[in-house]
Write a protein that holds these residues in place. Structure first.
Motif, PDB file in Angstrom:
ATOM      1  N   LEU A 208       0.854  -1.193   0.000  1.00  0.00           N
ATOM      2  CA  LEU A 208       0.000   0.000   0.000  1.00  0.00           C
ATOM      3  C   LEU A 208       0.883   1.234   0.000  1.00  0.00           C
ATOM      4  CD1 LEU A 208      -2.920  -0.577   2.558  1.00  0.00           C
ATOM      5  CD2 LEU A 208      -3.139  -0.299   0.084  1.00  0.00           C
ATOM      6  N   GLU A 211      -2.558   7.458   0.270  1.00  0.00           N
ATOM      7  CA  GLU A 211      -3.794   7.690  -0.486  1.00  0.00           C
ATOM      8  C   GLU A 211      -3.666   8.981  -1.287  1.00  0.00           C
ATOM      9  OE1 GLU A 211      -7.484   7.012   1.726  1.00  0.00           O
ATOM     10  OE2 GLU A 211      -6.251   6.242   3.365  1.00  0.00           O
ATOM     11  N   ASP A 214      -8.791   9.706  -6.013  1.00  0.00           N
ATOM     12  CA  ASP A 214     -10.168   9.260  -5.787  1.00  0.00           C
ATOM     13  C   ASP A 214     -10.561   8.188  -6.800  1.00  0.00           C
ATOM     14  OD1 ASP A 214     -11.352  11.327  -3.703  1.00  0.00           O
ATOM     15  OD2 ASP A 214     -10.138  12.474  -5.121  1.00  0.00           O
ATOM     16  N   LYS A 233      -7.617   6.288  -2.717  1.00  0.00           N
ATOM     17  CA  LYS A 233      -8.145   6.647  -1.408  1.00  0.00           C
ATOM     18  C   LYS A 233      -9.198   5.627  -0.973  1.00  0.00           C
ATOM     19  CE  LYS A 233      -7.548  11.636  -2.174  1.00  0.00           C
ATOM     20  NZ  LYS A 233      -8.261  12.927  -2.275  1.00  0.00           N
ATOM     21  N   TYR A 234      -9.603   5.738   0.279  1.00  0.00           N
ATOM     22  CA  TYR A 234     -10.646   4.856   0.803  1.00  0.00           C
ATOM     23  C   TYR A 234     -11.895   4.980  -0.073  1.00  0.00           C
ATOM     24  CZ  TYR A 234     -13.433   2.215   4.091  1.00  0.00           C
ATOM     25  OH  TYR A 234     -14.223   1.245   4.663  1.00  0.00           O
ATOM     26  N   ASN A 235     -12.479   3.846  -0.449  1.00  0.00           N
ATOM     27  CA  ASN A 235     -13.645   3.760  -1.337  1.00  0.00           C
ATOM     28  C   ASN A 235     -13.345   4.248  -2.755  1.00  0.00           C
ATOM     29  OD1 ASN A 235     -15.578   2.443   0.139  1.00  0.00           O
ATOM     30  ND2 ASN A 235     -16.446   4.309   1.021  1.00  0.00           N
ATOM     31  N   PRO A 255      -5.407  -3.115  -0.929  1.00  0.00           N
ATOM     32  CA  PRO A 255      -6.251  -1.984  -1.327  1.00  0.00           C
ATOM     33  C   PRO A 255      -7.748  -2.311  -1.261  1.00  0.00           C
ATOM     34  CG  PRO A 255      -4.434  -2.250  -2.856  1.00  0.00           C
ATOM     35  CD  PRO A 255      -4.437  -3.468  -1.983  1.00  0.00           C
ATOM     36  N   LEU A 258      -8.609  -3.256   2.909  1.00  0.00           N
ATOM     37  CA  LEU A 258      -8.333  -2.214   3.904  1.00  0.00           C
ATOM     38  C   LEU A 258      -8.888  -0.844   3.510  1.00  0.00           C
ATOM     39  CD1 LEU A 258      -4.667  -3.050   4.982  1.00  0.00           C
ATOM     40  CD2 LEU A 258      -6.822  -3.750   6.047  1.00  0.00           C
ATOM     41  N   ARG A 259      -9.059  -0.632   2.216  1.00  0.00           N
ATOM     42  CA  ARG A 259      -9.567   0.670   1.769  1.00  0.00           C
ATOM     43  C   ARG A 259     -10.880   0.566   0.992  1.00  0.00           C
ATOM     44  NH1 ARG A 259      -3.834   3.376  -0.336  1.00  0.00           N
ATOM     45  NH2 ARG A 259      -2.933   3.661   1.750  1.00  0.00           N
ATOM     46  N   GLY A 260     -11.392  -0.628   0.818  1.00  0.00           N
ATOM     47  CA  GLY A 260     -12.661  -0.778   0.097  1.00  0.00           C
ATOM     48  C   GLY A 260     -12.590  -0.377  -1.362  1.00  0.00           C
ATOM     49  N   VAL A 261     -11.396  -0.474  -1.930  1.00  0.00           N
ATOM     50  CA  VAL A 261     -11.191  -0.096  -3.330  1.00  0.00           C
ATOM     51  C   VAL A 261     -11.946  -1.048  -4.252  1.00  0.00           C
ATOM     52  CG1 VAL A 261      -9.407  -0.177  -5.138  1.00  0.00           C
ATOM     53  CG2 VAL A 261      -9.008   1.116  -3.033  1.00  0.00           C
TER      54      VAL A 261
END
Length: 324
Positions: A208, A211, A214, A233-235, A255, A258-261
């Protein structure tokens, strides 16, 4: 009529030239189009050198998209004089494509051109523009409606149009290119900053990274997509539509867990006509950009072969529009 024809000479040799061939005859539920404009895409270039993943039937006419006018119809959905665009399905792959003066297609492959666009405008976008628009539509549908977007392969057809549309919509665009001499070109399209390929640290093995983005519109695949995912970034959302760097994707799950990518694949070939019509309407309206002509080099059938060489050697910039 004249057509750009690729012929198989032996198992490893293919030759392309302009040929005089017969105008095709249509059957039930087919239309005959007077071709006005087509374009060049990476898939076309692969077809021209006999890539078996694209084309297996030879002789073959390249061109995975076309715009023009219906001159004969055996379909209740179209009449003589209708302005139409054809992209995707088997067109230009194992079915003769748009690099000819007249093309026959199943009526289920054609869409009437939105009234806000003409035959030339819609083919400046073409398959590349449709793919870029599909990618951006997925970002928006997944709540990425503002913020910083990374575009890989930004000087290519899909990438350059994506930069234009994203900038118009108010996103902050970062563009990756391997062409230092095209930095100002990308900024003129709306890129806020340009990252040279050698500065994009794809050798970094950390699972990782900080971030930063977007969203990502990836057009090249391989390590560039893998490295981009680490910086979402997250989501965040990445779309993927190309493989000019590599068809392989060596990544890790961090990703995603942990970040909901989210990683969303983009296909412009087999999507429904309904979805195509919806996206073309967006291209004609909210996605339509004023500086789209700056992306285009207009060529003739006779100039296709030279342009294919540039595409295959990563020397092409923007879009090639073929005036038939």
């Amino acid at each position: 009529m004249k057509a750009f024809v690729v012929e198989k000479i032996d198992d490893k040799k293919y030759e392309a030239s302009i040929k005089d061939i017969e105008i095709p005859t249509i059957k039930e539920d087919e239309i005959l189009i007077k071709c006005l404009y087509s374009s060049l895409n990476y898939k076309d270039a692969l077809s021209s050198i006999g890539n078996p993943g694209v084309t297996k039937v030879f002789p073959h006419i390249t061109g995975i998209d076309v715009s023009g006018e219906v001159i004969e119809s055996k379909s209740s959905n179209f009449k003589k004089g209708d302005k139409v665009v054809v992209t995707g399905y088997d067109f230009g792959m194992n079915t003769n494509g748009g690099h000819q003066e007249y093309a026959k297609v199943p009526s289920s492959w054609a869409i009437k051109i939105p009234k806000e666009l003409d035959e030339k405008e819609i083919m400046i976008y073409g398959t590349a523009g449709l793919t870029a628009a599909l990618s951006i539509n997925e970002l928006q549908q997944n709540n990425i409606t503002k913020g910083k977007i990374l575009v890989t392969g930004a000087t290519g057809g899909v990438g350059s149009i994506a930069v234009c549309i994203l900038s118009k919509l108010g996103y902050e665009v970062s563009a990756i290119t391997g062409k230092k001499e095209q930095i100002e070109f990308l900024k003129s399209l709306g890129a806020k900053d340009v990252i040279l390929r050698q500065e994009f640290d794809i050798e970094n093995k950390r699972p990782l990274l900080s971030e930063k983005y977007d969203g990502v519109v990836d057009t090249v695949g391989g390590e560039y997509l893998a490295h981009s995912l680490k910086q979402l970034k997250y989501n965040g959302v990445a779309t993927c539509c190309g493989l000019t760097s590599s068809y392989e994707l060596n990544t890790n799950v961090f990703p995603f867990i942990l970040r909901g990518v989210r990683l969303i694949g983009i296909d412009s070939v087999e999507i429904s006509l309904e979805k195509k019509e919806k996206i073309w309407q967006k291209v004609a309206k909210e996605y339509k950009v004023e500086n789209i002509n700056s992306l285009v080099t207009q060529i003739s059938l006779e100039q296709i072969k030279e342009a294919y060489n540039k595409i295959l050697n990563s020397k092409a910039i923007g879009r090639y529009l073929v005036k038939i």
